[in-house]
Design an enzyme around this catalytic site. Structure first.
Site, PDB file in Angstrom:
ATOM      1  CE  LYS A  91       3.941  -4.511  10.307  1.00 50.16           C
ATOM      2  NZ  LYS A  91       2.684  -3.939  10.435  1.00 50.16           N
ATOM      3  CG  HIS A 131       6.838  -2.163   1.968  1.00 41.85           C
ATOM      4  ND1 HIS A 131       6.760  -1.107   2.670  1.00 41.85           N
ATOM      5  CD2 HIS A 131       5.858  -2.849   2.067  1.00 41.85           C
ATOM      6  CE1 HIS A 131       5.701  -1.039   3.210  1.00 41.85           C
ATOM      7  NE2 HIS A 131       5.082  -2.132   2.864  1.00 41.85           N
ATOM      8  CG  MET A 146      -2.029  -1.105   1.004  1.00 36.55           C
ATOM      9  SD  MET A 146      -3.561  -0.682   1.981  1.00 36.55           S
ATOM     10  CE  MET A 146      -3.040  -0.467   3.666  1.00 36.55           C
ATOM     11  N   GLY A 147       2.179   1.021  -0.322  1.00 37.82           N
ATOM     12  CA  GLY A 147       3.165   2.108  -0.585  1.00 37.82           C
ATOM     13  C   GLY A 147       3.753   2.774   0.660  1.00 37.82           C
ATOM     14  CD  GLN A 180      -6.234  -3.462   2.709  1.00 37.19           C
ATOM     15  OE1 GLN A 180      -6.223  -3.999   1.911  1.00 37.19           O
ATOM     16  NE2 GLN A 180      -5.225  -3.683   3.800  1.00 37.19           N
ATOM     17  CD  GLN A 234      -2.385  -8.607   4.722  1.00 34.75           C
ATOM     18  OE1 GLN A 234      -3.203  -7.567   4.858  1.00 34.75           O
ATOM     19  NE2 GLN A 234      -1.100  -8.476   4.582  1.00 34.75           N
TER      20      GLN A 234
END
Length: 282
Positions: free
Chosen positions: A151, A37, A30-31, A61, A155
């Site tokens: 983390k 990342h 999501m940037g 979400q 999900q």
């Protein structure tokens, strides 16, 4: 460097790669990119001929409209970071319309109960939103492997379940949590912390380490009490939940079993900024 904002040109571009049987690694984000990342991208680069990174703040979400509004959007800086890492990475930065057309809504999923634990209790509809966008992105990119940080362990398990139940031809790879030198788990939300808050937030990891040590000799209930007592000495923290759960099912651990893997999960607020972390207890 290739940057795509629409589905069709990206699909056409990747079609040439598929014709050569090249493997595609995919890192959905999501940037507001950080070193965590970038570590996912590095793993993808090492394992695949092509790496695609998506940058998309997914509206479905977020069950908190204010959280969606405040979520950092730093596309220009994100592109620069990716270019420095590897200019051959393909970037997909779609608009909301490109992903959802004109109907911004979530598909309903059955994740076999994984969605009802922890995050699911406090963020209704969150995992339907996650499942919806990840499934759409997988259908566009059609990756060989997709990389997610541990983390967001719940999900990660939910995406694995979604892939299995929908028979999607992608291998979901979980990658170790990337931490700051203080132990604080890297997160885009950390950028909203003041230097003082960031220093205090480093205690989250220390609390998890204390829980791991205690779990060796104490019951799950005693460990939870220890964590709550420890947090009482940190008035800047507002605990949402602490839970010890089975890794596979995410069900709460009531009594320890020797052959079962367990994790500690925590979510809390510091000055209305929500942070999560997790640690394997085995």
């Amino acid at each position: 460097m290739h940057i795509f904002n629409e589905k069709a040109p990206l699909i056409a571009h990747l079609a040439n790669s598929k014709n050569r049987n090249a493997t595609i690694g995919f890192v959905p984000t999501m940037g507001a990119l950080h070193q965590g990342h970038l570590s996912l991208m590095q793993q993808s680069i090492s394992e695949n001929a092509i790496t695609v990174v998506s940058i998309f703040v997914n509206p479905t979400q977020f069950n908190n409209a204010e959280d969606l509004l405040k979520y950092p959007r730093t596309l220009e800086q994100d592109v620069q970071k990716i270019a420095l890492l590897n200019p051959d990475i393909i970037i997909f930065a779609p608009t909301v319309t490109a992903i959802y057309d004109h109907e911004i809504s979530s598909q309903e999923f059955d994740f076999d109960g994984l969605e009802h634990q922890m995050e699911g209790k406090f963020r209704p509809g969150h995992f339907d939103g996650v499942g919806t966008v990840v499934k759409k992105l997988f259908e566009i990119v059609t990756p060989t492997k997709a990389y997610f940080g541990e983390k967001d362990f719940q999900q990660l398990q939910i995406i694995k379940k979604m892939v299995a139940k929908n028979h999607l031809p992608v291998k979901v790879v979980g990658c170790a949590i990337y931490r700051e030198p203080s132990g604080l788990a890297m997160s885009s939300r950390n950028e909203r912390l003041t230097p003082t808050e960031r220093e205090k937030a480093a205690n989250i990891y220390q609390i998890l380490l204390k829980a791991k040590e205690a779990f060796r000799t104490q019951s799950p209930q005693e460990v939870s009490q220890l964590v709550e007592h420890t947090l009482a000495n940190h008035p800047d923290f507002e605990l949402e939940y602490f839970q010890i759960a089975e890794e596979e099912t995410l069900l709460p651990c009531l009594t320890k079993k020797e052959t079962t893997k367990y994790r500690a999960f925590i979510a809390l607020f510091i000055n209305k900024i929500r942070l999560i972390d997790t640690l394997s207890l085995n």
